[in-house]
Design a protein around this motif. Structure first.
Motif, PDB file in Angstrom:
ATOM      1  N   GLU A   1       0.844  -1.207   0.000  1.00  0.00           N
ATOM      2  CA  GLU A   1       0.000   0.000   0.000  1.00  0.00           C
ATOM      3  C   GLU A   1       0.875   1.251   0.000  1.00  0.00           C
ATOM      4  O   GLU A   1       1.041   1.876   1.036  1.00  0.00           O
ATOM      5  CB  GLU A   1      -0.899   0.028   1.237  1.00  0.00           C
TER       6      GLU A   1
ATOM      7  N   THR B   1       0.309   4.154  -1.078  1.00  0.00           N
ATOM      8  CA  THR B   1      -0.357   5.409  -0.711  1.00  0.00           C
ATOM      9  C   THR B   1      -0.413   5.575   0.802  1.00  0.00           C
ATOM     10  O   THR B   1      -0.520   6.683   1.307  1.00  0.00           O
ATOM     11  CB  THR B   1      -1.813   5.452  -1.223  1.00  0.00           C
ATOM     12  N   ARG B   2      -0.356   4.463   1.524  1.00  0.00           N
ATOM     13  CA  ARG B   2      -0.424   4.559   2.979  1.00  0.00           C
ATOM     14  C   ARG B   2       0.951   4.495   3.614  1.00  0.00           C
ATOM     15  O   ARG B   2       1.087   4.708   4.810  1.00  0.00           O
ATOM     16  CB  ARG B   2      -1.315   3.446   3.524  1.00  0.00           C
ATOM     17  N   SER B   3       1.940   4.160   2.820  1.00  0.00           N
ATOM     18  CA  SER B   3       3.281   4.022   3.380  1.00  0.00           C
ATOM     19  C   SER B   3       4.079   5.321   3.231  1.00  0.00           C
ATOM     20  O   SER B   3       4.885   5.671   4.085  1.00  0.00           O
ATOM     21  CB  SER B   3       3.989   2.871   2.671  1.00  0.00           C
ATOM     22  N   LEU B   4       3.829   6.050   2.138  1.00  0.00           N
ATOM     23  CA  LEU B   4       4.489   7.354   1.954  1.00  0.00           C
ATOM     24  C   LEU B   4       3.677   8.409   2.695  1.00  0.00           C
ATOM     25  O   LEU B   4       2.459   8.333   2.752  1.00  0.00           O
ATOM     26  CB  LEU B   4       4.559   7.700   0.466  1.00  0.00           C
ATOM     27  N   LEU B   5       4.367   9.396   3.253  1.00  0.00           N
ATOM     28  CA  LEU B   5       3.661  10.429   4.002  1.00  0.00           C
ATOM     29  C   LEU B   5       3.156  11.500   3.032  1.00  0.00           C
ATOM     30  O   LEU B   5       3.949  12.148   2.352  1.00  0.00           O
ATOM     31  CB  LEU B   5       4.604  11.053   5.045  1.00  0.00           C
ATOM     32  N   PRO B   6       1.837  11.694   2.946  1.00  0.00           N
ATOM     33  CA  PRO B   6       1.294  12.585   1.917  1.00  0.00           C
ATOM     34  C   PRO B   6       1.628  14.052   2.133  1.00  0.00           C
ATOM     35  O   PRO B   6       1.512  14.842   1.206  1.00  0.00           O
ATOM     36  CB  PRO B   6      -0.217  12.340   2.001  1.00  0.00           C
TER      37      PRO B   6
ATOM     38  N   TRP C   1       1.600  11.791  -4.002  1.00  0.00           N
ATOM     39  CA  TRP C   1       0.297  11.503  -4.605  1.00  0.00           C
ATOM     40  C   TRP C   1       0.094  12.201  -5.944  1.00  0.00           C
ATOM     41  O   TRP C   1      -0.930  12.032  -6.589  1.00  0.00           O
ATOM     42  CB  TRP C   1      -0.830  11.853  -3.642  1.00  0.00           C
TER      43      TRP C   1
END
Lengths: 258, 306
Positions: free
Chosen positions: B127, B129-134, B180
């Motif tokens: 995942e 999108t959930r592992s990188l800090l947005p 993102w």
């Protein structure tokens, strides 16, 4: 370009049309309780002299800003603690629910007894009223911290403090700011009430003493100023939110797109 | 071609042909570990789960996710792990990374027992999108594990390592974007770059390409092979895709269904560098994937009804 102009039009529609309507509707009014807007505005300038601003507005603003700042600090600090510990949240919940349900107005007499009239009491009341929305939404935001993000940080050996400051808190920021926005309204309301009931200066005091001496124009002028203070405070929080969450709006927009 | 499925089949690895590709990028991407890039797999064991057992719950509700897992990962090795769905691959990775304390057994990293989640390992999750800090830029994401850590010295060194890692995964010039704003494949490259910049003892990967489209997926497989070749990094790659496991790995560990054990370990004696078309048409590739697939399918059919 046209879309932009259209947008501007909708944004300005109410703020422009409502005062115009008020102006027109009140222009021929002869009842003293409902003076024409024109006279209110003239009165507004007359009432808000430099001395009045320093004597009535500034103390209120100081209470408001300091009280709000205390509320945010307490709310974020407490919210983080509650969000991190399930046990603490469970144990403290009856107390927080009880205090939250307490109308701040009901606390004024006891606050007067404990702290005496004046700015200290006002700040305490404002902070009390405004900290709950921040506390509750911060706790929610902290609890909802993404496990994958946290696991990633743990595996990389990021120490707990840094995980809190750089993973949990930024992730909870949208909720913190939402809470702060609600808290602004609570803070302004409490300031006015505290002024009215228990002060000898300030915006609320000015309005209520004008009303008691049948000075309707001044009452209206004070009310107008309260509205201005409220919207300025809200705008300030919104501006801070835009800066702090500059990643968030576009990030969410993107989520919707894909 | 079938092997007894009750106990682990360990085939000694044959020498992998890596001699031809040597010292081309060493200067650009120095390896932290003592061995230099492109060396054949060393004899040092860097990661070793020993009789790992994980049980969730207690008493009569206890569910044993992992019964007994033991294997060794050598420095520079690319180890693929496959198994039937729901076989506790993620539980295994969590135990290896120290996120989850095993009920019994140990995980050794460089011979030392792991008891916390900071043993110099890195993980790439499925995942992204959930592992990188947005809220951080791509560059700040890559630098994040390095900052405020004892592993690095100084801002300049951190920046240089982030630059090198981003270049290594082919992401020059996107450092200032938010993750993102990138495609899924590019985001997973960022996650890989973050792991590379950290220079882990072992890079753990949890089905990292499973949510990417086919094109991005094969691009990233080849990128990972290139990175492995150039850095000599040790990689443990969990996947449900048997073709991918065989295509990438030096060795494929096949897990049984729950409660999980190591069912077999197949040495992948395919030449490197590998190629999506050529390697996959080799007879040996087809043999290996058929064997691995047979083992996994056999596990599925013998799975006890729930």
């Amino acid at each position: 370009m046209r879309a932009k102009a259209g947008h501007l039009l909708t944004v300005l529609l109410l703020p422009v049309t409502l005062p115009v309507l008020w102006w027109v509707a009140s222009s021929r009014s002869s009842t003293p309780y409902y003076p024409p807007l024109q006279e209110i505005l003239r009165g507004f300038r007359a009432v808000w002299t430099r001395e009045q601003l320093a004597g009535e507005l500034v103390p209120s603003l100081v209470s408001l800003v300091v009280g709000f700042a205390v509320a945010v600090a307490v709310g974020v600090g407490g919210g983080v603690a509650l969000g991190l510990s399930d046990r603490l949240r469970r144990d403290v919940r009856p107390l927080t629910e009880f205090l939250r349900a307490m109308p701040v107005v009901a606390l004024i007499p006891i606050a007067l007894v404990l702290l005496g009239p004046g700015m200290r009491m006002e700040i305490a009341l404002i902070a009390f009223a405004a900290c709950w929305p921040v506390l509750v939404s911060t706790a929610d935001g902290v609890r909802a911290a993404d496990e994958v993000m946290l696991d990633t940080a743990r595996i990389f050996g990021v120490p707990p403090r840094r995980r809190l400051m750089h993973v949990v808190l930024p992730g909870a920021m949208p909720q913190v700011m939402a809470g702060a926005r609600i808290a602004v309204a609570a803070a302004v309301g409490t300031m006015v009430v505290a002024n009215m009931v228990a002060s000898s200066a300030g915006l609320g005091y000015l309005v209520i003493s004008a009303q008691q001496s049948f000075n309707v124009i001044e009452t209206w002028a004070g009310l107008l100023m309260i509205g201005i203070v409220g919207s300025c405070m809200t705008s300030a929080v919104v501006l801070i939110e835009r800066f702090v969450l500059r990643w968030h709006r576009r990030w969410r927009a993107q989520d919707v797109d894909t | 071609m079938t092997r007894p499925s009750t106990e682990p089949t360990v085939i000694r690895r044959k020498e992998v042909a890596v001699a031809g590709i040597s010292e081309s990028r060493e200067d650009e991407f120095p390896s932290t570990s003592s061995e230099t890039a492109q060396q054949p797999i060393g004899s040092t064991i860097v990661l070793e789960p020993r009789h790992l057992r994980v049980t969730y719950g207690k008493g009569s509700h206890a569910v044993t996710a992992i019964a007994d897992i033991t294997f060794q990962v050598r420095a520079g090795e690319f180890l693929s792990i496959v198994g039937p769905s729901g076989c506790g691959k993620t539980t295994l990775l969590k135990s290896l990374s120290g996120l989850l304390r095993p009920t019994s057994g140990d995980v050794l990293v460089n011979g030392t027992r792991v008891d916390t989640a900071s043993q110099g390992l890195a993980m790439v999750f499925q995942e992204y999108t959930r592992s990188l800090l947005p809220w951080l830029s791509v560059r700040a994401n890559v630098e994040f594990p390095l900052r405020g850590s004892r592993r690095t010295d100084g801002r300049k060194a951190v920046e240089r390592r982030a630059d090198e890692a981003l270049a290594e995964v082919g992401l020059h010039g996107v450092g200032d974007k938010y993750p993102w704003q990138l495609s899924g494949g590019m985001q997973q490259r960022v996650a890989i770059a973050r792991a590379l910049a950290f220079r882990p003892t072992v890079l753990l990967m949890d089905e990292p390409f499973a949510s990417l489209d086919a094109q991005a997926r094969s691009d990233l497989e080849d990128l990972l092979l290139k990175v492995h070749l150039e850095t000599g990094m040790t990689i443990v790659f969990v996947t449900h895709d048997i073709d991918e496991a065989v295509y990438l790995g030096d060795r494929v560990v096949v897990l049984s269904h729950r409660p999980t054990e190591v069912k077999a370990s197949l040495d992948v004696d395919l030449p490197r560098p590998r190629d999506q078309i050529e390697t996959k048409t080799l007879r040996r590739f087809v043999e290996l994937r058929t064997e691995a697939l047979g083992l996994v399918l056999a596990e599925r059919s013998t799975e006890a009804p729930a």
